[in-house]
Design an enzyme around this catalytic site. Sequence first.
Site, PDB file in Angstrom:
ATOM      1  CG  ASN A  10      43.777  39.788  36.979  1.00  0.00           C
ATOM      2  OD1 ASN A  10      44.796  40.162  37.585  1.00  0.00           O
ATOM      3  ND2 ASN A  10      42.582  40.291  37.226  1.00  0.00           N
ATOM      4  CD1 TRP A  11      48.616  34.963  37.311  1.00  0.00           C
ATOM      5  CD2 TRP A  11      50.714  35.747  37.401  1.00  0.00           C
ATOM      6  NE1 TRP A  11      49.388  34.163  36.520  1.00  0.00           N
ATOM      7  CE2 TRP A  11      50.688  34.619  36.550  1.00  0.00           C
ATOM      8  CE3 TRP A  11      51.928  36.399  37.605  1.00  0.00           C
ATOM      9  CZ2 TRP A  11      51.834  34.134  35.914  1.00  0.00           C
ATOM     10  CZ3 TRP A  11      53.066  35.922  36.977  1.00  0.00           C
ATOM     11  CH2 TRP A  11      53.019  34.800  36.144  1.00  0.00           C
ATOM     12  CE  LYS A  12      41.235  38.295  39.924  1.00  0.00           C
ATOM     13  NZ  LYS A  12      39.875  38.018  40.315  1.00  0.00           N
ATOM     14  CG  HIS A  96      39.534  43.369  37.442  1.00  0.00           C
ATOM     15  ND1 HIS A  96      38.961  43.041  38.645  1.00  0.00           N
ATOM     16  CD2 HIS A  96      39.693  42.207  36.766  1.00  0.00           C
ATOM     17  CE1 HIS A  96      38.797  41.719  38.699  1.00  0.00           C
ATOM     18  NE2 HIS A  96      39.223  41.196  37.572  1.00  0.00           N
ATOM     19  CD  GLU A  98      39.194  41.179  41.872  1.00  0.00           C
ATOM     20  OE1 GLU A  98      40.399  41.329  41.621  1.00  0.00           O
ATOM     21  OE2 GLU A  98      38.606  40.084  41.766  1.00  0.00           O
ATOM     22  CD  GLU A 168      37.155  39.678  34.388  1.00  0.00           C
ATOM     23  OE1 GLU A 168      37.789  38.636  34.280  1.00  0.00           O
ATOM     24  OE2 GLU A 168      37.446  40.557  35.209  1.00  0.00           O
ATOM     25  N   GLY A 174      35.764  34.686  41.058  1.00  0.00           N
ATOM     26  CA  GLY A 174      36.276  34.081  42.287  1.00  0.00           C
ATOM     27  C   GLY A 174      35.238  33.317  43.084  1.00  0.00           C
ATOM     28  CB  SER A 214      34.430  30.826  38.000  1.00  0.00           C
ATOM     29  OG  SER A 214      34.346  31.515  39.234  1.00  0.00           O
ATOM     30  N   GLY A 235      41.523  34.343  36.463  1.00  0.00           N
ATOM     31  CA  GLY A 235      42.108  34.696  37.748  1.00  0.00           C
ATOM     32  C   GLY A 235      42.704  33.464  38.417  1.00  0.00           C
ATOM     33  N   GLY A 236      41.978  32.914  39.374  1.00  0.00           N
ATOM     34  CA  GLY A 236      42.473  31.806  40.205  1.00  0.00           C
ATOM     35  C   GLY A 236      43.143  30.678  39.435  1.00  0.00           C
TER      36      GLY A 236
HETATM   37  P1  13P Z   1      38.521  34.128  38.670  1.00  0.00           P
HETATM   38  O1  13P Z   1      38.976  33.385  37.431  1.00  0.00           O
HETATM   39  O2  13P Z   1      39.348  33.802  39.878  1.00  0.00           O
HETATM   40  O3  13P Z   1      37.053  34.007  38.882  1.00  0.00           O
HETATM   41  O4  13P Z   1      38.820  35.684  38.392  1.00  0.00           O
HETATM   42  C1  13P Z   1      38.357  36.251  37.225  1.00  0.00           C
HETATM   43  C2  13P Z   1      38.954  37.588  37.084  1.00  0.00           C
HETATM   44  O5  13P Z   1      38.657  38.498  37.829  1.00  0.00           O
HETATM   45  C3  13P Z   1      39.926  37.796  36.015  1.00  0.00           C
HETATM   46  O6  13P Z   1      40.209  39.140  35.837  1.00  0.00           O
END
Ligand code: 13P
Length: 250
Positions: A10-12, A96, A98, A168, A174, A214, A235-236
Amino acid sequence: MPRKSLIAANWKMYKTPAESKAFVEAFLPLVAGHTRDEIALFPSVTSLATVVEAVKGSAIAAGLQNMHFAEEGAYTGETSATMLKAVGATHTLIGHSERRQYFNETDVIVNKKLHTALKHGIIPVVCVGEHLHEREAGLTSDVLCTQLKIAFEGVSAEAATPIVIAYEPVWAIGTGKTATPEMAVEAHKTIRNQVAEILGEEVAEALRILYGGSVKPDNACDLMCQAEIDGALVGGASLKPDSFAAIVKY
Ligand code: 13P
Protein backbone atom coordinates in the site's frame (compact mmCIF):
# COMPACT_ATOMS: atom_id res chain seq x y z
CA MET A 1 -6.63 -26.61 0.25
CA PRO A 2 -3.89 -24.49 1.80
CA ARG A 3 -4.45 -20.78 1.45
CA LYS A 4 -2.07 -18.96 -0.89
CA SER A 5 -0.70 -15.90 0.84
CA LEU A 6 -1.10 -12.43 -0.59
CA ILE A 7 1.63 -9.90 0.06
CA ALA A 8 0.53 -6.41 -0.84
CA ALA A 9 2.11 -2.98 -1.02
CA ASN A 10 0.00 0.00 0.00
CA TRP A 11 1.92 3.01 -1.28
CA LYS A 12 -0.55 5.48 0.25
CA MET A 13 0.05 9.04 -1.07
CA TYR A 14 3.57 8.35 -2.32
CA LYS A 15 5.11 7.96 -5.80
CA THR A 16 4.45 9.72 -9.08
CA PRO A 17 3.85 7.58 -12.18
CA ALA A 18 7.57 7.83 -13.06
CA GLU A 19 8.56 6.73 -9.56
CA SER A 20 6.03 3.90 -9.66
CA LYS A 21 7.40 2.68 -12.97
CA ALA A 22 10.96 2.82 -11.67
CA PHE A 23 9.88 0.78 -8.63
CA VAL A 24 8.33 -1.96 -10.77
CA GLU A 25 11.36 -2.11 -13.08
CA ALA A 26 13.65 -2.62 -10.10
CA PHE A 27 11.26 -4.93 -8.25
CA LEU A 28 10.38 -7.43 -11.01
CA PRO A 29 13.83 -9.01 -11.28
CA LEU A 30 14.03 -9.28 -7.48
CA VAL A 31 10.91 -11.47 -7.33
CA ALA A 32 11.27 -13.26 -10.67
CA GLY A 33 10.21 -16.88 -10.26
CA HIS A 34 8.58 -16.27 -6.88
CA THR A 35 5.36 -18.27 -7.02
CA ARG A 36 4.79 -19.17 -3.35
CA ASP A 37 2.73 -16.02 -2.75
CA GLU A 38 0.53 -13.65 -4.70
CA ILE A 39 1.84 -10.10 -4.91
CA ALA A 40 -0.25 -6.96 -5.36
CA LEU A 41 0.63 -3.28 -5.60
CA PHE A 42 -1.74 -0.52 -4.54
CA PRO A 43 -0.37 2.73 -6.00
CA SER A 44 -2.03 6.13 -5.99
CA VAL A 45 -4.83 6.56 -8.51
CA THR A 46 -2.65 8.62 -10.87
CA SER A 47 -0.07 5.80 -11.01
CA LEU A 48 -2.51 2.93 -11.40
CA ALA A 49 -2.47 2.69 -15.22
CA THR A 50 1.32 2.99 -15.25
CA VAL A 51 1.66 0.16 -12.72
CA VAL A 52 -0.81 -2.06 -14.61
CA GLU A 53 1.27 -1.55 -17.75
CA ALA A 54 4.59 -2.08 -15.95
CA VAL A 55 3.58 -5.41 -14.34
CA LYS A 56 2.17 -6.88 -17.57
CA GLY A 57 3.60 -10.31 -18.24
CA SER A 58 4.26 -10.92 -14.53
CA ALA A 59 1.91 -12.43 -11.95
CA ILE A 60 1.78 -9.18 -9.98
CA ALA A 61 -1.62 -7.57 -9.54
CA ALA A 62 -2.52 -3.91 -9.22
CA GLY A 63 -5.37 -2.23 -7.38
CA LEU A 64 -6.82 0.96 -6.01
CA GLN A 65 -6.43 2.12 -2.41
CA ASN A 66 -10.04 3.27 -2.36
CA MET A 67 -13.06 2.91 -4.62
CA HIS A 68 -16.47 4.57 -4.53
CA PHE A 69 -19.58 2.43 -4.09
CA ALA A 70 -21.67 4.25 -6.70
CA GLU A 71 -21.62 3.17 -10.34
CA GLU A 72 -20.99 6.77 -11.43
CA GLY A 73 -22.18 10.22 -10.53
CA ALA A 74 -21.38 13.61 -9.09
CA TYR A 75 -18.74 12.45 -6.58
CA THR A 76 -15.86 14.84 -7.08
CA GLY A 77 -12.49 13.22 -6.51
CA GLU A 78 -13.73 9.64 -6.41
CA THR A 79 -13.00 6.61 -8.60
CA SER A 80 -15.55 4.00 -9.69
CA ALA A 81 -15.33 0.24 -10.10
CA THR A 82 -15.72 0.61 -13.86
CA MET A 83 -12.80 3.06 -13.97
CA LEU A 84 -10.66 0.66 -11.94
CA LYS A 85 -11.42 -2.20 -14.31
CA ALA A 86 -11.02 -0.08 -17.43
CA VAL A 87 -7.34 0.47 -16.66
CA GLY A 88 -6.83 -3.25 -16.07
CA ALA A 89 -6.65 -3.24 -12.28
CA THR A 90 -8.12 -6.17 -10.33
CA HIS A 91 -8.08 -5.32 -6.61
CA THR A 92 -9.19 -2.59 -4.24
CA LEU A 93 -8.55 -1.81 -0.60
CA ILE A 94 -11.74 -1.04 1.32
CA GLY A 95 -12.02 0.63 4.70
CA HIS A 96 -8.36 1.30 5.37
CA SER A 97 -8.03 2.88 8.81
CA GLU A 98 -6.73 6.10 7.24
CA ARG A 99 -9.92 6.28 5.17
CA ARG A 100 -11.96 5.67 8.31
CA GLN A 101 -9.97 8.19 10.35
CA TYR A 102 -9.50 11.09 7.91
CA PHE A 103 -12.38 10.62 5.47
CA ASN A 104 -15.16 9.47 7.76
CA GLU A 105 -15.49 6.07 6.15
CA THR A 106 -17.91 4.06 8.27
CA ASP A 107 -18.68 0.35 8.44
CA VAL A 108 -21.86 1.04 6.46
CA ILE A 109 -19.83 2.64 3.65
CA VAL A 110 -17.42 -0.29 3.78
CA ASN A 111 -20.39 -2.61 3.30
CA LYS A 112 -21.62 -0.64 0.26
CA LYS A 113 -18.15 -0.64 -1.28
CA LEU A 114 -17.80 -4.37 -0.68
CA HIS A 115 -21.05 -5.04 -2.55
CA THR A 116 -19.90 -2.88 -5.46
CA ALA A 117 -16.50 -4.59 -5.67
CA LEU A 118 -18.07 -8.07 -5.65
CA LYS A 119 -20.64 -7.07 -8.25
CA HIS A 120 -17.83 -5.96 -10.58
CA GLY A 121 -15.58 -8.95 -9.95
CA ILE A 122 -12.97 -6.86 -8.17
CA ILE A 123 -10.98 -8.52 -5.38
CA PRO A 124 -11.69 -6.53 -2.22
CA VAL A 125 -9.17 -6.31 0.61
CA VAL A 126 -11.33 -5.23 3.54
CA CYS A 127 -9.33 -3.60 6.34
CA VAL A 128 -10.35 -3.95 9.97
CA GLY A 129 -8.56 -3.20 13.22
CA GLU A 130 -8.82 -1.69 16.66
CA HIS A 131 -7.46 1.55 18.13
CA LEU A 132 -5.04 1.42 21.04
CA HIS A 133 -7.63 2.62 23.55
CA GLU A 134 -9.96 -0.16 22.40
CA ARG A 135 -7.25 -2.80 22.83
CA GLU A 136 -6.38 -1.43 26.26
CA ALA A 137 -10.04 -1.58 27.25
CA GLY A 138 -10.20 -5.24 26.21
CA LEU A 139 -12.49 -4.44 23.28
CA THR A 140 -10.40 -5.77 20.37
CA SER A 141 -12.63 -8.75 19.71
CA ASP A 142 -15.85 -6.69 19.97
CA VAL A 143 -14.50 -4.06 17.58
CA LEU A 144 -13.42 -6.62 14.98
CA CYS A 145 -16.70 -8.52 15.19
CA THR A 146 -18.78 -5.36 14.78
CA GLN A 147 -16.69 -4.19 11.82
CA LEU A 148 -17.10 -7.58 10.15
CA LYS A 149 -20.81 -7.97 10.88
CA ILE A 150 -21.62 -4.66 9.23
CA ALA A 151 -19.10 -5.08 6.40
CA PHE A 152 -20.56 -8.47 5.42
CA GLU A 153 -24.21 -7.55 5.68
CA GLY A 154 -26.12 -8.90 2.68
CA VAL A 155 -23.07 -10.77 1.34
CA SER A 156 -23.79 -14.43 0.53
CA ALA A 157 -21.34 -17.28 1.07
CA GLU A 158 -21.23 -17.85 -2.71
CA ALA A 159 -20.33 -14.22 -3.41
CA ALA A 160 -17.76 -14.02 -0.61
CA THR A 161 -15.05 -16.21 -2.17
CA PRO A 162 -12.83 -13.40 -3.52
CA ILE A 163 -12.85 -11.41 -0.26
CA VAL A 164 -9.56 -10.84 1.55
CA ILE A 165 -9.41 -9.35 5.04
CA ALA A 166 -6.51 -7.26 6.30
CA TYR A 167 -6.15 -7.06 10.07
CA GLU A 168 -4.45 -3.75 10.71
CA PRO A 169 -4.35 -2.67 14.34
CA VAL A 170 -4.47 1.12 14.07
CA TRP A 171 -1.80 1.58 16.75
CA ALA A 172 0.66 -0.46 14.66
CA ILE A 173 0.29 1.52 11.44
CA GLY A 174 3.27 3.70 10.65
CA THR A 175 4.40 3.64 14.26
CA GLY A 176 7.12 1.00 14.16
CA LYS A 177 5.10 -0.87 16.80
CA THR A 178 4.22 -4.25 15.36
CA ALA A 179 1.65 -6.54 16.92
CA THR A 180 3.42 -9.58 18.34
CA PRO A 181 2.78 -12.76 16.36
CA GLU A 182 0.66 -13.95 19.30
CA MET A 183 -1.52 -10.82 19.21
CA ALA A 184 -1.91 -11.06 15.45
CA VAL A 185 -2.76 -14.77 15.57
CA GLU A 186 -5.36 -14.18 18.27
CA ALA A 187 -6.99 -11.40 16.24
CA HIS A 188 -6.92 -13.50 13.07
CA LYS A 189 -8.63 -16.35 14.91
CA THR A 190 -11.31 -13.96 16.14
CA ILE A 191 -11.83 -12.75 12.57
CA ARG A 192 -11.99 -16.29 11.15
CA ASN A 193 -14.47 -17.39 13.84
CA GLN A 194 -16.64 -14.38 13.21
CA VAL A 195 -16.66 -14.98 9.46
CA ALA A 196 -17.54 -18.62 10.13
CA GLU A 197 -20.51 -17.43 12.15
CA ILE A 198 -21.66 -15.07 9.41
CA LEU A 199 -20.87 -17.07 6.27
CA GLY A 200 -20.08 -20.60 7.41
CA GLU A 201 -16.99 -22.70 8.07
CA GLU A 202 -16.13 -23.28 4.44
CA VAL A 203 -15.84 -19.59 3.57
CA ALA A 204 -13.95 -18.91 6.81
CA GLU A 205 -11.42 -21.70 6.16
CA ALA A 206 -10.67 -20.44 2.66
CA LEU A 207 -10.55 -16.76 3.71
CA ARG A 208 -7.17 -15.08 3.49
CA ILE A 209 -6.43 -12.82 6.44
CA LEU A 210 -3.43 -10.52 6.01
CA TYR A 211 -1.63 -8.69 8.78
CA GLY A 212 -0.72 -5.02 8.38
CA GLY A 213 1.07 -2.57 10.66
CA SER A 214 4.82 -1.91 10.62
CA VAL A 215 5.71 -5.05 8.69
CA LYS A 216 9.44 -4.91 7.87
CA PRO A 217 11.91 -7.37 6.36
CA ASP A 218 13.13 -8.35 9.83
CA ASN A 219 9.71 -9.17 11.31
CA ALA A 220 8.02 -10.51 8.15
CA CYS A 221 8.79 -14.14 8.90
CA ASP A 222 7.82 -13.92 12.59
CA LEU A 223 4.39 -12.86 11.40
CA MET A 224 3.84 -14.64 8.09
CA CYS A 225 5.32 -17.96 9.23
CA GLN A 226 2.25 -18.31 11.47
CA ALA A 227 -0.34 -20.60 9.87
CA GLU A 228 -3.12 -18.13 10.75
CA ILE A 229 -1.44 -15.25 8.89
CA ASP A 230 -2.02 -15.43 5.15
CA GLY A 231 0.16 -12.58 3.99
CA ALA A 232 0.76 -8.92 4.71
CA LEU A 233 -0.37 -5.44 3.78
CA VAL A 234 2.75 -3.32 3.88
CA GLY A 235 2.96 0.47 3.98
CA GLY A 236 6.30 2.19 4.61
CA ALA A 237 8.51 -0.83 3.96
CA SER A 238 6.89 -1.42 0.56
CA LEU A 239 8.15 1.85 -0.90
CA LYS A 240 11.62 0.52 -1.72
CA PRO A 241 11.97 -2.43 -4.12
CA ASP A 242 14.65 -4.23 -2.11
CA SER A 243 12.80 -3.88 1.17
CA PHE A 244 9.46 -5.04 -0.28
CA ALA A 245 11.18 -7.90 -2.12
CA ALA A 246 12.82 -8.99 1.14
CA ILE A 247 9.37 -9.08 2.77
CA VAL A 248 7.92 -11.06 -0.14
CA LYS A 249 10.75 -13.56 0.13
CA TYR A 250 10.64 -13.77 3.96
P1 13P B 1 2.95 0.63 7.72
O1 13P B 1 3.51 -0.66 7.15
O2 13P B 1 3.68 1.84 7.23
O3 13P B 1 2.81 0.56 9.20
O4 13P B 1 1.47 0.78 7.12
C1 13P B 1 0.59 -0.28 7.23
C2 13P B 1 -0.59 0.01 6.41
O5 13P B 1 -1.37 0.89 6.70
C3 13P B 1 -0.81 -0.80 5.22
O6 13P B 1 -2.07 -0.60 4.69
